[in-house]
Design a protein around this motif. Structure first.
Motif, PDB file in Angstrom:
ATOM      1  N   MET A   1       0.851  -1.201   0.000  1.00 53.43           N
ATOM      2  CA  MET A   1       0.000   0.000   0.000  1.00 53.43           C
ATOM      3  C   MET A   1       0.880   1.244   0.000  1.00 53.43           C
ATOM      4  O   MET A   1       1.867   1.323   0.716  1.00 53.43           O
ATOM      5  CB  MET A   1      -0.922   0.022   1.224  1.00 53.43           C
ATOM      6  N   ILE A   2       0.503   2.231  -0.829  1.00 52.34           N
ATOM      7  CA  ILE A   2       1.261   3.466  -0.936  1.00 52.34           C
ATOM      8  C   ILE A   2       0.680   4.504   0.027  1.00 52.34           C
ATOM      9  O   ILE A   2      -0.541   4.583   0.214  1.00 52.34           O
ATOM     10  CB  ILE A   2       1.253   3.972  -2.391  1.00 52.34           C
ATOM     11  N   HIS A   3       1.565   5.278   0.672  1.00 50.48           N
ATOM     12  CA  HIS A   3       1.146   6.292   1.638  1.00 50.48           C
ATOM     13  C   HIS A   3       1.239   7.658   0.971  1.00 50.48           C
ATOM     14  O   HIS A   3       2.317   8.075   0.527  1.00 50.48           O
ATOM     15  CB  HIS A   3       2.034   6.240   2.882  1.00 50.48           C
ATOM     16  N   VAL A   4       0.111   8.381   0.918  1.00 50.67           N
ATOM     17  CA  VAL A   4       0.033   9.695   0.281  1.00 50.67           C
ATOM     18  C   VAL A   4      -0.321  10.731   1.334  1.00 50.67           C
ATOM     19  O   VAL A   4      -1.262  10.546   2.110  1.00 50.67           O
ATOM     20  CB  VAL A   4      -1.030   9.718  -0.838  1.00 50.67           C
ATOM     21  N   ALA A   5       0.440  11.816   1.382  1.00 54.64           N
ATOM     22  CA  ALA A   5       0.160  12.905   2.320  1.00 54.64           C
ATOM     23  C   ALA A   5      -0.220  14.163   1.546  1.00 54.64           C
ATOM     24  O   ALA A   5       0.422  14.509   0.550  1.00 54.64           O
ATOM     25  CB  ALA A   5       1.387  13.174   3.190  1.00 54.64           C
ATOM     26  N   PHE A   6      -1.267  14.840   2.006  1.00 57.96           N
ATOM     27  CA  PHE A   6      -1.709  16.117   1.440  1.00 57.96           C
ATOM     28  C   PHE A   6      -1.376  17.203   2.453  1.00 57.96           C
ATOM     29  O   PHE A   6      -1.903  17.196   3.573  1.00 57.96           O
ATOM     30  CB  PHE A   6      -3.209  16.099   1.161  1.00 57.96           C
ATOM     31  N   ALA A   7      -0.523  18.148   2.063  1.00 51.99           N
ATOM     32  CA  ALA A   7      -0.064  19.177   2.994  1.00 51.99           C
ATOM     33  C   ALA A   7      -0.552  20.558   2.561  1.00 51.99           C
ATOM     34  O   ALA A   7      -0.346  20.968   1.414  1.00 51.99           O
ATOM     35  CB  ALA A   7       1.465  19.173   3.072  1.00 51.99           C
ATOM     36  N   GLY A   8      -1.203  21.260   3.482  1.00 50.26           N
ATOM     37  CA  GLY A   8      -1.669  22.611   3.193  1.00 50.26           C
ATOM     38  C   GLY A   8      -3.146  22.637   2.846  1.00 50.26           C
ATOM     39  O   GLY A   8      -3.740  21.631   2.435  1.00 50.26           O
ATOM     40  N   THR A   9      -3.738  23.817   2.968  1.00 52.42           N
ATOM     41  CA  THR A   9      -5.185  23.980   2.786  1.00 52.42           C
ATOM     42  C   THR A   9      -5.647  23.583   1.392  1.00 52.42           C
ATOM     43  O   THR A   9      -6.624  22.845   1.228  1.00 52.42           O
ATOM     44  CB  THR A   9      -5.590  25.431   3.076  1.00 52.42           C
ATOM     45  N   PHE A  10      -4.955  24.084   0.368  1.00 51.32           N
ATOM     46  CA  PHE A  10      -5.390  23.786  -0.999  1.00 51.32           C
ATOM     47  C   PHE A  10      -5.231  22.305  -1.312  1.00 51.32           C
ATOM     48  O   PHE A  10      -6.130  21.669  -1.873  1.00 51.32           O
ATOM     49  CB  PHE A  10      -4.626  24.632  -2.008  1.00 51.32           C
ATOM     50  N   SER A  11      -4.097  21.739  -0.956  1.00 47.95           N
ATOM     51  CA  SER A  11      -3.877  20.307  -1.203  1.00 47.95           C
ATOM     52  C   SER A  11      -4.943  19.471  -0.496  1.00 47.95           C
ATOM     53  O   SER A  11      -5.501  18.526  -1.073  1.00 47.95           O
ATOM     54  CB  SER A  11      -2.488  19.900  -0.716  1.00 47.95           C
ATOM     55  N   ALA A  12      -5.230  19.821   0.755  1.00 48.43           N
ATOM     56  CA  ALA A  12      -6.231  19.079   1.531  1.00 48.43           C
ATOM     57  C   ALA A  12      -7.606  19.150   0.874  1.00 48.43           C
ATOM     58  O   ALA A  12      -8.379  18.180   0.908  1.00 48.43           O
ATOM     59  CB  ALA A  12      -6.293  19.618   2.949  1.00 48.43           C
ATOM     60  N   SER A  13      -7.924  20.292   0.243  1.00 48.58           N
ATOM     61  CA  SER A  13      -9.236  20.430  -0.404  1.00 48.58           C
ATOM     62  C   SER A  13      -9.383  19.486  -1.590  1.00 48.58           C
ATOM     63  O   SER A  13     -10.505  19.128  -1.974  1.00 48.58           O
ATOM     64  CB  SER A  13      -9.455  21.881  -0.858  1.00 48.58           C
ATOM     65  N   LEU A  14      -8.264  19.062  -2.158  1.00 51.64           N
ATOM     66  CA  LEU A  14      -8.304  18.155  -3.302  1.00 51.64           C
ATOM     67  C   LEU A  14      -8.367  16.685  -2.892  1.00 51.64           C
ATOM     68  O   LEU A  14      -8.691  15.826  -3.712  1.00 51.64           O
ATOM     69  CB  LEU A  14      -7.067  18.365  -4.185  1.00 51.64           C
ATOM     70  N   ALA A  15      -8.038  16.401  -1.632  1.00 55.64           N
ATOM     71  CA  ALA A  15      -7.902  15.010  -1.191  1.00 55.64           C
ATOM     72  C   ALA A  15      -9.142  14.158  -1.490  1.00 55.64           C
ATOM     73  O   ALA A  15      -9.004  13.040  -2.022  1.00 55.64           O
ATOM     74  CB  ALA A  15      -7.546  14.954   0.282  1.00 55.64           C
ATOM     75  N   PRO A  16     -10.367  14.600  -1.173  1.00 51.08           N
ATOM     76  CA  PRO A  16     -11.536  13.741  -1.457  1.00 51.08           C
ATOM     77  C   PRO A  16     -11.718  13.470  -2.953  1.00 51.08           C
ATOM     78  O   PRO A  16     -12.099  12.358  -3.341  1.00 51.08           O
ATOM     79  CB  PRO A  16     -12.713  14.551  -0.891  1.00 51.08           C
ATOM     80  N   ARG A  17     -11.453  14.474  -3.785  1.00 50.61           N
ATOM     81  CA  ARG A  17     -11.595  14.283  -5.229  1.00 50.61           C
ATOM     82  C   ARG A  17     -10.543  13.313  -5.760  1.00 50.61           C
ATOM     83  O   ARG A  17     -10.822  12.482  -6.619  1.00 50.61           O
ATOM     84  CB  ARG A  17     -11.493  15.622  -5.961  1.00 50.61           C
ATOM     85  N   VAL A  18      -9.313  13.446  -5.255  1.00 48.43           N
ATOM     86  CA  VAL A  18      -8.248  12.531  -5.676  1.00 48.43           C
ATOM     87  C   VAL A  18      -8.595  11.108  -5.261  1.00 48.43           C
ATOM     88  O   VAL A  18      -8.454  10.152  -6.040  1.00 48.43           O
ATOM     89  CB  VAL A  18      -6.894  12.960  -5.085  1.00 48.43           C
ATOM     90  N   ARG A  19      -9.061  10.945  -4.034  1.00 48.78           N
ATOM     91  CA  ARG A  19      -9.425   9.618  -3.529  1.00 48.78           C
ATOM     92  C   ARG A  19     -10.469   8.951  -4.441  1.00 48.78           C
ATOM     93  O   ARG A  19     -10.413   7.747  -4.707  1.00 48.78           O
ATOM     94  CB  ARG A  19      -9.981   9.725  -2.107  1.00 48.78           C
ATOM     95  N   ALA A  20     -11.404   9.765  -4.954  1.00 49.58           N
ATOM     96  CA  ALA A  20     -12.456   9.213  -5.820  1.00 49.58           C
ATOM     97  C   ALA A  20     -11.894   8.689  -7.138  1.00 49.58           C
ATOM     98  O   ALA A  20     -12.505   7.829  -7.780  1.00 49.58           O
ATOM     99  CB  ALA A  20     -13.514  10.282  -6.098  1.00 49.58           C
ATOM    100  N   HIS A  21     -10.729   9.202  -7.543  1.00 50.61           N
ATOM    101  CA  HIS A  21     -10.111   8.769  -8.801  1.00 50.61           C
ATOM    102  C   HIS A  21      -9.086   7.658  -8.609  1.00 50.61           C
ATOM    103  O   HIS A  21      -8.620   7.078  -9.601  1.00 50.61           O
ATOM    104  CB  HIS A  21      -9.425   9.953  -9.493  1.00 50.61           C
ATOM    105  N   LEU A  22      -8.705   7.382  -7.384  1.00 56.79           N
ATOM    106  CA  LEU A  22      -7.615   6.442  -7.145  1.00 56.79           C
ATOM    107  C   LEU A  22      -8.007   5.007  -7.491  1.00 56.79           C
ATOM    108  O   LEU A  22      -9.078   4.532  -7.113  1.00 56.79           O
ATOM    109  CB  LEU A  22      -7.175   6.501  -5.682  1.00 56.79           C
TER     110      LEU A  22
END
Length: 327
Positions: free
Chosen positions: A1-22
Protein backbone atom coordinates in the motif's frame (compact mmCIF):
# COMPACT_ATOMS: atom_id res chain seq x y z
CA UNK A 1 0.00 0.00 0.00
CA UNK A 2 1.26 3.47 -0.94
CA UNK A 3 1.15 6.29 1.64
CA UNK A 4 0.03 9.70 0.28
CA UNK A 5 0.16 12.91 2.32
CA UNK A 6 -1.71 16.12 1.44
CA UNK A 7 -0.06 19.18 2.99
CA UNK A 8 -1.67 22.61 3.19
CA UNK A 9 -5.18 23.98 2.79
CA UNK A 10 -5.39 23.79 -1.00
CA UNK A 11 -3.88 20.31 -1.20
CA UNK A 12 -6.23 19.08 1.53
CA UNK A 13 -9.24 20.43 -0.40
CA UNK A 14 -8.30 18.15 -3.30
CA UNK A 15 -7.90 15.01 -1.19
CA UNK A 16 -11.54 13.74 -1.46
CA UNK A 17 -11.60 14.28 -5.23
CA UNK A 18 -8.25 12.53 -5.68
CA UNK A 19 -9.42 9.62 -3.53
CA UNK A 20 -12.46 9.21 -5.82
CA UNK A 21 -10.11 8.77 -8.80
CA UNK A 22 -7.62 6.44 -7.14
CA UNK A 23 -7.33 2.93 -8.56
CA UNK A 24 -4.61 1.75 -6.17
CA UNK A 25 -4.92 1.09 -2.40
CA UNK A 26 -3.63 4.08 -0.44
CA UNK A 27 -3.17 5.31 3.09
CA UNK A 28 -3.94 9.04 3.13
CA UNK A 29 -2.76 11.67 5.61
CA UNK A 30 -3.83 15.31 5.64
CA UNK A 31 -2.27 18.20 7.54
CA UNK A 32 -0.67 21.61 7.28
CA UNK A 33 2.82 21.95 5.83
CA UNK A 34 4.60 22.10 9.18
CA UNK A 35 2.46 19.41 10.82
CA UNK A 36 2.96 16.91 8.01
CA UNK A 37 6.74 16.78 8.55
CA UNK A 38 6.46 14.26 11.38
CA UNK A 39 4.62 11.86 9.04
CA UNK A 40 7.01 12.17 6.11
CA UNK A 41 9.34 9.28 7.07
CA UNK A 42 6.57 6.88 6.01
CA UNK A 43 5.20 8.86 3.06
CA UNK A 44 5.65 7.79 -0.58
CA UNK A 45 3.87 10.70 -2.30
CA UNK A 46 3.57 14.24 -0.95
CA UNK A 47 0.95 16.55 -2.47
CA UNK A 48 1.99 20.06 -1.51
CA UNK A 49 2.41 23.55 -2.94
CA UNK A 50 5.65 23.91 -0.99
CA UNK A 51 8.66 21.74 -0.26
CA UNK A 52 11.31 22.75 2.26
CA UNK A 53 14.65 21.48 3.51
CA UNK A 54 12.91 20.34 6.68
CA UNK A 55 10.55 18.24 4.60
CA UNK A 56 13.41 16.85 2.55
CA UNK A 57 15.36 15.82 5.63
CA UNK A 58 12.35 13.93 7.02
CA UNK A 59 11.27 12.22 3.80
CA UNK A 60 13.12 8.91 4.00
CA UNK A 61 11.22 7.01 1.29
CA UNK A 62 9.62 9.76 -0.78
CA UNK A 63 9.04 8.82 -4.42
CA UNK A 64 7.14 11.86 -5.67
CA UNK A 65 6.46 15.47 -4.71
CA UNK A 66 3.25 16.35 -6.52
CA UNK A 67 2.57 20.08 -6.67
CA UNK A 68 -1.23 20.52 -6.98
CA UNK A 69 -0.80 23.62 -9.15
CA UNK A 70 1.42 24.92 -11.92
CA UNK A 71 3.69 27.21 -9.88
CA UNK A 72 6.94 25.86 -8.45
CA UNK A 73 8.17 29.03 -6.72
CA UNK A 74 7.73 27.51 -3.23
CA UNK A 75 9.54 24.28 -4.02
CA UNK A 76 13.19 23.99 -2.96
CA UNK A 77 14.34 21.57 -5.64
CA UNK A 78 17.71 21.14 -3.98
CA UNK A 79 15.91 19.72 -0.92
CA UNK A 80 14.34 16.82 -2.82
CA UNK A 81 15.62 13.42 -1.67
CA UNK A 82 17.77 11.53 -4.15
CA UNK A 83 15.59 9.66 -6.64
CA UNK A 84 12.39 11.56 -5.85
CA UNK A 85 10.39 12.91 -8.77
CA UNK A 86 8.79 16.35 -8.93
CA UNK A 87 5.63 17.04 -10.95
CA UNK A 88 3.01 19.77 -11.30
CA UNK A 89 -0.49 20.01 -12.77
CA UNK A 90 -2.42 22.39 -14.98
CA UNK A 91 -6.11 22.17 -15.89
CA UNK A 92 -6.70 25.79 -14.85
CA UNK A 93 -6.20 27.48 -18.19
CA UNK A 94 -9.86 27.51 -19.26
CA UNK A 95 -11.10 28.99 -15.99
CA UNK A 96 -8.37 31.63 -15.88
CA UNK A 97 -8.88 32.61 -19.52
CA UNK A 98 -12.60 33.08 -18.90
CA UNK A 99 -11.78 35.20 -15.84
CA UNK A 100 -9.41 37.38 -17.89
CA UNK A 101 -12.01 38.21 -20.52
CA UNK A 102 -14.62 38.82 -17.84
CA UNK A 103 -12.29 41.11 -15.90
CA UNK A 104 -11.52 43.10 -19.02
CA UNK A 105 -15.23 43.65 -19.61
CA UNK A 106 -15.96 44.50 -15.96
CA UNK A 107 -13.24 47.14 -15.85
CA UNK A 108 -13.96 48.58 -19.30
CA UNK A 109 -17.67 48.94 -18.69
CA UNK A 110 -17.68 49.76 -14.98
CA UNK A 111 -20.27 47.11 -14.11
CA UNK A 112 -19.74 47.30 -10.35
CA UNK A 113 -20.14 51.08 -10.28
CA UNK A 114 -23.24 51.31 -12.46
CA UNK A 115 -24.86 48.36 -10.68
CA UNK A 116 -24.37 50.15 -7.37
CA UNK A 117 -25.73 53.39 -8.79
CA UNK A 118 -28.86 51.80 -10.23
CA UNK A 119 -29.58 50.10 -6.91
CA UNK A 120 -29.77 53.65 -5.50
CA UNK A 121 -32.07 54.73 -8.35
CA UNK A 122 -29.36 56.62 -10.27
CA UNK A 123 -29.29 55.94 -14.00
CA UNK A 124 -25.74 56.36 -15.27
CA UNK A 125 -26.91 56.02 -18.86
CA UNK A 126 -28.44 57.80 -21.82
CA UNK A 127 -31.84 57.21 -20.19
CA UNK A 128 -31.19 59.60 -17.32
CA UNK A 129 -33.31 62.77 -17.35
CA UNK A 130 -31.71 66.14 -16.78
CA UNK A 131 -28.08 65.00 -17.05
CA UNK A 132 -25.87 64.53 -20.11
CA UNK A 133 -25.28 60.93 -21.22
CA UNK A 134 -22.04 59.30 -20.10
CA UNK A 135 -19.20 58.66 -22.49
CA UNK A 136 -19.87 55.54 -24.55
CA UNK A 137 -17.98 52.39 -23.65
CA UNK A 138 -15.04 51.30 -25.79
CA UNK A 139 -15.41 47.91 -27.42
CA UNK A 140 -12.86 45.12 -27.15
CA UNK A 141 -13.10 44.64 -30.91
CA UNK A 142 -10.11 46.21 -32.62
CA UNK A 143 -8.16 46.70 -29.38
CA UNK A 144 -4.67 45.32 -28.81
CA UNK A 145 -4.15 42.57 -26.24
CA UNK A 146 -0.62 41.99 -24.95
CA UNK A 147 0.04 38.57 -23.38
CA UNK A 148 3.27 38.31 -21.40
CA UNK A 149 3.73 34.57 -20.94
CA UNK A 150 2.24 32.77 -23.93
CA UNK A 151 1.98 29.31 -22.41
CA UNK A 152 -1.14 27.26 -21.69
CA UNK A 153 -3.02 30.15 -20.05
CA UNK A 154 -1.86 32.76 -22.54
CA UNK A 155 -2.89 30.62 -25.48
CA UNK A 156 -6.31 30.01 -23.92
CA UNK A 157 -6.76 33.75 -23.48
CA UNK A 158 -5.70 34.37 -27.07
CA UNK A 159 -8.25 31.89 -28.46
CA UNK A 160 -11.05 33.68 -26.65
CA UNK A 161 -9.75 37.15 -27.50
CA UNK A 162 -9.86 36.26 -31.21
CA UNK A 163 -13.63 35.82 -30.83
CA UNK A 164 -13.71 39.47 -29.72
CA UNK A 165 -11.73 40.51 -32.84
CA UNK A 166 -8.75 41.69 -30.83
CA UNK A 167 -5.19 42.12 -32.14
CA UNK A 168 -2.83 39.90 -30.15
CA UNK A 169 0.79 40.49 -29.20
CA UNK A 170 2.54 37.74 -27.27
CA UNK A 171 5.79 37.09 -25.45
CA UNK A 172 7.12 33.63 -24.67
CA UNK A 173 10.51 32.10 -24.00
CA UNK A 174 10.26 29.30 -26.58
CA UNK A 175 8.95 31.27 -29.55
CA UNK A 176 9.24 28.31 -31.92
CA UNK A 177 6.52 26.45 -30.02
CA UNK A 178 3.91 28.96 -31.21
CA UNK A 179 5.38 29.96 -34.57
CA UNK A 180 2.24 28.81 -36.42
CA UNK A 181 -0.20 30.81 -34.29
CA UNK A 182 -1.83 33.75 -36.03
CA UNK A 183 -0.47 36.58 -33.89
CA UNK A 184 0.32 40.17 -34.74
CA UNK A 185 3.59 39.82 -32.81
CA UNK A 186 5.34 36.88 -31.14
CA UNK A 187 8.80 37.17 -29.65
CA UNK A 188 10.82 36.96 -26.45
CA UNK A 189 11.23 39.45 -23.62
CA UNK A 190 13.35 41.69 -25.83
CA UNK A 191 10.10 43.08 -27.31
CA UNK A 192 8.52 43.82 -23.91
CA UNK A 193 8.79 47.59 -24.40
CA UNK A 194 6.91 47.38 -27.70
CA UNK A 195 4.19 45.19 -26.20
CA UNK A 196 3.78 47.59 -23.27
CA UNK A 197 3.57 50.59 -25.60
CA UNK A 198 1.02 49.07 -27.97
CA UNK A 199 -1.29 47.16 -25.59
CA UNK A 200 -4.74 48.36 -24.60
CA UNK A 201 -4.94 45.35 -22.26
CA UNK A 202 -1.86 43.71 -20.78
CA UNK A 203 -2.21 40.18 -19.38
CA UNK A 204 0.48 38.66 -17.17
CA UNK A 205 0.51 34.85 -17.34
CA UNK A 206 4.18 33.95 -16.82
CA UNK A 207 5.80 32.11 -13.91
CA UNK A 208 7.65 33.82 -11.09
CA UNK A 209 11.39 33.25 -11.45
CA UNK A 210 14.47 35.29 -10.52
CA UNK A 211 14.33 36.71 -14.06
CA UNK A 212 10.65 37.73 -13.89
CA UNK A 213 10.49 39.04 -10.31
CA UNK A 214 9.93 42.80 -10.57
CA UNK A 215 9.76 42.59 -14.37
CA UNK A 216 7.09 45.28 -14.46
CA UNK A 217 8.28 48.31 -12.53
CA UNK A 218 7.79 52.07 -12.69
CA UNK A 219 9.51 52.48 -16.05
CA UNK A 220 7.44 49.72 -17.64
CA UNK A 221 4.17 51.07 -16.24
CA UNK A 222 5.01 54.56 -17.53
CA UNK A 223 5.54 53.06 -20.98
CA UNK A 224 1.93 51.86 -21.09
CA UNK A 225 -1.00 53.86 -22.42
CA UNK A 226 -2.88 55.82 -19.73
CA UNK A 227 -6.03 54.15 -21.06
CA UNK A 228 -4.58 50.64 -20.66
CA UNK A 229 -5.79 47.93 -18.30
CA UNK A 230 -3.48 45.41 -16.59
CA UNK A 231 -4.68 41.93 -15.59
CA UNK A 232 -2.37 39.86 -13.37
CA UNK A 233 -3.24 36.17 -12.96
CA UNK A 234 0.33 34.89 -12.52
CA UNK A 235 2.20 36.06 -9.41
CA UNK A 236 1.99 39.45 -7.72
CA UNK A 237 5.75 39.87 -7.35
CA UNK A 238 6.18 40.10 -11.12
CA UNK A 239 4.89 43.66 -10.71
CA UNK A 240 6.47 46.13 -8.30
CA UNK A 241 3.78 46.79 -5.68
CA UNK A 242 4.58 50.45 -4.97
CA UNK A 243 4.93 51.32 -8.65
CA UNK A 244 1.63 49.65 -9.53
CA UNK A 245 -0.25 51.37 -6.75
CA UNK A 246 1.11 54.79 -7.72
CA UNK A 247 0.29 54.28 -11.40
CA UNK A 248 -3.30 53.37 -10.54
CA UNK A 249 -3.77 56.04 -7.86
CA UNK A 250 -2.44 58.74 -10.20
CA UNK A 251 -4.53 57.41 -13.11
CA UNK A 252 -1.44 56.84 -15.24
CA UNK A 253 -3.01 53.43 -15.76
CA UNK A 254 -6.74 53.20 -16.37
CA UNK A 255 -7.32 50.09 -14.30
CA UNK A 256 -6.14 46.71 -13.10
CA UNK A 257 -7.65 43.33 -12.28
CA UNK A 258 -5.51 41.65 -9.62
CA UNK A 259 -6.12 38.03 -8.70
CA UNK A 260 -2.68 37.39 -7.18
CA UNK A 261 -1.30 39.24 -4.18
CA UNK A 262 1.67 40.40 -2.13
CA UNK A 263 0.30 39.08 1.15
CA UNK A 264 -1.80 35.99 1.93
CA UNK A 265 -3.62 34.92 5.12
CA UNK A 266 -1.60 33.20 7.82
CA UNK A 267 -4.60 32.68 10.11
CA UNK A 268 -8.39 33.19 10.15
CA UNK A 269 -8.18 36.93 10.83
CA UNK A 270 -9.08 39.41 8.05
CA UNK A 271 -6.03 39.98 5.86
CA UNK A 272 -5.59 42.84 3.43
CA UNK A 273 -3.72 41.44 0.41
CA UNK A 274 -1.06 44.14 0.03
CA UNK A 275 0.91 46.75 1.92
CA UNK A 276 -0.42 49.45 -0.39
CA UNK A 277 -4.13 50.39 -0.08
CA UNK A 278 -5.36 49.01 -3.38
CA UNK A 279 -8.74 48.50 -1.68
CA UNK A 280 -9.25 52.27 -1.64
CA UNK A 281 -8.99 52.58 -5.44
CA UNK A 282 -12.11 52.41 -7.58
CA UNK A 283 -10.18 51.42 -10.72
CA UNK A 284 -9.01 48.09 -9.31
CA UNK A 285 -10.89 44.79 -9.48
CA UNK A 286 -9.66 42.73 -6.51
CA UNK A 287 -10.23 38.97 -6.35
CA UNK A 288 -8.68 36.53 -3.84
CA UNK A 289 -6.67 34.23 -6.16
CA UNK A 290 -9.75 32.47 -7.51
CA UNK A 291 -9.47 32.95 -11.28
CA UNK A 292 -8.82 29.25 -11.86
CA UNK A 293 -11.10 27.93 -9.10
CA UNK A 294 -13.56 26.06 -11.30
CA UNK A 295 -15.14 22.62 -11.33
CA UNK A 296 -13.22 21.79 -14.49
CA UNK A 297 -9.90 22.68 -12.88
CA UNK A 298 -10.55 20.69 -9.73
CA UNK A 299 -11.59 17.57 -11.61
CA UNK A 300 -8.69 17.78 -14.07
CA UNK A 301 -6.16 18.19 -11.27
CA UNK A 302 -7.64 15.44 -9.13
CA UNK A 303 -7.59 13.00 -12.03
CA UNK A 304 -3.99 13.78 -12.94
CA UNK A 305 -2.77 13.62 -9.32
CA UNK A 306 -4.46 10.22 -8.95
CA UNK A 307 -2.77 9.06 -12.15
CA UNK A 308 0.63 10.18 -10.86
CA UNK A 309 0.07 8.40 -7.53
CA UNK A 310 -0.64 5.22 -9.47
CA UNK A 311 2.50 5.76 -11.54
CA UNK A 312 4.60 6.26 -8.41
CA UNK A 313 3.16 3.06 -6.95
CA UNK A 314 4.43 1.05 -9.92
CA UNK A 315 7.73 2.95 -10.24
CA UNK A 316 6.84 4.86 -13.40
CA UNK A 317 7.72 8.56 -13.88
CA UNK A 318 4.84 11.03 -13.47
CA UNK A 319 3.01 13.10 -16.06
CA UNK A 320 4.43 16.65 -16.11
CA UNK A 321 7.80 15.55 -14.74
CA UNK A 322 9.87 18.59 -13.71
CA UNK A 323 13.68 18.51 -13.92
CA UNK A 324 15.25 18.77 -10.45
CA UNK A 325 18.48 20.38 -9.35
CA UNK A 326 20.20 17.02 -9.37
CA UNK A 327 19.12 16.42 -12.96
Amino acid sequence: MIHVAFAGTFSASLAPRVRAHLAVPCEISVGDESGIVSKLPGVDVLVSLGFTREMGAAAARLKLVQVPGAGLDRVDRAALPAGAWLANVYGHETGIAEYVLGAMLVLTRGFARIDGALRRGTWESQWAIGTPPPAPWPELAGKTLGIVGYGRIGQSVARRARAFDMEILAIRRDVWRSADDELELLDGLDVLDEVLRRSDYLILTLPLTPATRGLIGEAQLRAMKPTAVLVNVSRAEIVDEQALYQALAERRLAGAALDVWYRYPSDAAPTLPARQPFHELDNVLMTPHVSGWTEGMLEARAALIAENIARAARGAPPVNLIPTAAA
